[in-house]
Design an enzyme around this catalytic site. Structure first.
Site, PDB file in Angstrom:
ATOM      1  N   ASN A 119       0.803  -1.224   0.000  1.00 19.87           N
ATOM      2  CA  ASN A 119       0.000   0.000   0.000  1.00 19.87           C
ATOM      3  C   ASN A 119       0.835   1.272   0.000  1.00 19.87           C
ATOM      4  O   ASN A 119       0.285   2.368  -0.097  1.00 19.87           O
ATOM      5  CB  ASN A 119      -0.895   0.040   1.244  1.00 19.87           C
ATOM      6  CG  ASN A 119      -2.051  -0.935   1.146  1.00 19.87           C
ATOM      7  OD1 ASN A 119      -2.254  -1.558   0.108  1.00 19.87           O
ATOM      8  ND2 ASN A 119      -2.801  -1.077   2.224  1.00 19.87           N
ATOM      9  N   LYS A 120       2.136   1.179   0.134  1.00 18.56           N
ATOM     10  CA  LYS A 120       2.955   2.389   0.235  1.00 18.56           C
ATOM     11  C   LYS A 120       3.189   3.007  -1.151  1.00 18.56           C
ATOM     12  O   LYS A 120       2.964   2.370  -2.168  1.00 18.56           O
ATOM     13  CB  LYS A 120       4.273   2.069   0.941  1.00 18.56           C
ATOM     14  CG  LYS A 120       4.080   1.499   2.365  1.00 18.56           C
ATOM     15  CD  LYS A 120       3.486   2.508   3.317  1.00 18.56           C
ATOM     16  CE  LYS A 120       2.936   2.024   4.642  1.00 18.56           C
ATOM     17  NZ  LYS A 120       3.472   0.940   5.372  1.00 18.56           N
ATOM     18  N   ASN A 121       3.677   4.253  -1.191  1.00 20.15           N
ATOM     19  CA  ASN A 121       3.788   4.970  -2.470  1.00 20.15           C
ATOM     20  C   ASN A 121       4.776   4.304  -3.416  1.00 20.15           C
ATOM     21  O   ASN A 121       4.670   4.444  -4.629  1.00 20.15           O
ATOM     22  CB  ASN A 121       4.186   6.428  -2.243  1.00 20.15           C
ATOM     23  CG  ASN A 121       3.041   7.244  -1.665  1.00 20.15           C
ATOM     24  OD1 ASN A 121       2.180   6.690  -0.982  1.00 20.15           O
ATOM     25  ND2 ASN A 121       3.025   8.544  -1.936  1.00 20.15           N
TER      26      ASN A 121
END
Ligand SMILES: *Cc1c(COP(=O)(O)O)cnc(C)c1O
Length: 381
Positions: free
Chosen positions: A188-190
């Site tokens: 889910n991180k950038n």
């Protein structure tokens, strides 16, 4: 049944070139830590202004390793925020230290630096600030208090890769080379590697010791012999994962720009009459910082007293996924058992009860923020 596809709150963007590169690694015969992991570390180091960077299997492993490298252990205290992913506090317990929570600022939802000095005791060794939703903690104020109180800083930048402070990327040193910076590459991180993390090291820590803590403490000699002098863990990043990371890092600037543009669309949309009506009823938008943040998440606070569970269900019914990041963690059973209770950190508790993450990811369509805000207005009507 709606024909509009379900809109999740986030989704990674992995391009075909990256997929082909991963296939090449899978066919190469070398799939665990090797040349691709080394190349990923070099690329991250260049991004962080040439600082030493080591890749890990998670952002939890990087935080825990940073605390070990900083010499934090039993009897020590570490200051942090109660409004974060629970990993931030769990790693403090994992090294045998005690978390000291400091409430957040309502405006930024980040640790209230003005209250840190009051929480420091002779046992306090370090502070772990968290850039919630990618909005950087004020680095000037942070390092002022850290210097005054003699605290080691481990920046939990799991959510803020791509953000900047004073024109320099998060990951650069804002603490005279004595600071650790921890990144996560969770899905889910950038920037994602599926699962993974990276630790930016201070000047006074030997990267070789970091590597040993990452892999069983093993030290290898040219004659084929080996020794183990420290009990390391098992947290190396595979070449498969690193290859995804290399493909992602090339596009980080583009991803961040797209997230900022979509965040702007949300603000413009909430400025319309039905959005203003929601604000009048107590809905709160995220801090509007467009300059420093990477817009890891776009999080609203629901009007006080709203039943968040039914909002989540009603949004899902309308084809929109929303999330909760995060309830104040001192109210989890584990932390209550260690002595914390309701009322200890009222600002974090209020935000934690009302916060809702709306969809925001680079592949979203221009019209999606409008679709989300329209649905939210209908659900809250
Ligand atoms: C994701 C995250 C972590 C942990 O990272 P993992 O890679 O999932 O172990 C730690 N802190 C914060 C604030 C995070 O968002």
């Amino acid at each position: 049944m709606s024909s509009i596809p379900f809109l999740p709150f986030t989704r990674p963007t992995i391009d075909e070139e990256t997929i082909a590169d991963v296939a090449a690694v899978l066919r190469s015969g070398w799939i665990t830590t090797g040349p691709r992991a080394a190349a990923f570390e070099s690329a991250l180091s260049a991004y962080c202004g040439g600082r030493p960077v080591r890749a890990f299997s998670s952002g939890t492993a990087t935080l825990e390793t940073a605390l070990r490298l900083a010499g934090v252990g039993p009897g020590d205290e570490v200051v942090t925020t109660p409004l974060t992913w629970v990993a931030t506090a769990n790693v403090i317990l994992a090294v045998g230290a005690r978390p000291v929570f400091v409430d957040v600022e309502a405006a930024t939802r980040n640790i209230d630096l003005a209250r840190v000095a009051g929480a420091v005791t002779p046992r306090t060794r370090a502070i772990i600030p968290v850039d919630l939703a990618g909005l950087p903690v004020d680095r000037d104020a942070l390092y002022r208090v850290a210097r005054d109180r003699g605290l080691r800083v481990v920046e939990d930048a799991a959510q803020s890769l791509g953000s900047a402070w004073a024109g320099r990327p998060i990951g650069s040193s804002f603490g005279e080379g004595r600071d650790f910076v921890s990144f996560s590459f969770h899905a889910n991180k950038n920037l994602t590697t599926g699962e993974g993390g990276a630790l930016v090291l201070p000047d006074d820590v030997d990267p070789v010791l970091c590597e040993r803590l990452r892999l069983q403490g093993v030290q290898r000699f040219p004659d084929g012999g080996m020794d183990v002098a420290v009990a390391g863990g098992k947290a190396n990043l595979t070449d498969i994962a690193a290859t995804i990371g290399l493909g992602q890092l090339k596009r980080l600037g583009e991803f961040t720009a797209r997230r900022r543009a979509l965040a702007r669309r949300y603000f413009d949309r909430f400025a319309l009459p039905d959005g203003q009506a929601l604000l009048a009823r107590g809905l709160a938008l995220p801090p509007a910082d467009q300059e420093h943040g990477n817009w890891h998440m776009f999080q609203v606070l629901l009007p006080p007293g709203t039943n968040r569970g039914s909002v989540i269900a009603d949004m899902k019914e309308r084809g929109i996924g929303v999330g909760v990041h995060y309830p104040a963690l001192h109210l989890f059973t584990l932390y209550r058992g260690l002595g914390w209770k309701e009322g200890d950190f009222p600002v974090a508790e209020d935000i934690g009860r009302r916060i809702l993450t709306l969809p925001l990811f680079p592949a979203m369509a221009d019209g999606d923020p409008d679709r989300v805000a329209t649905a939210l207005a209908a659900v809250l009507a």
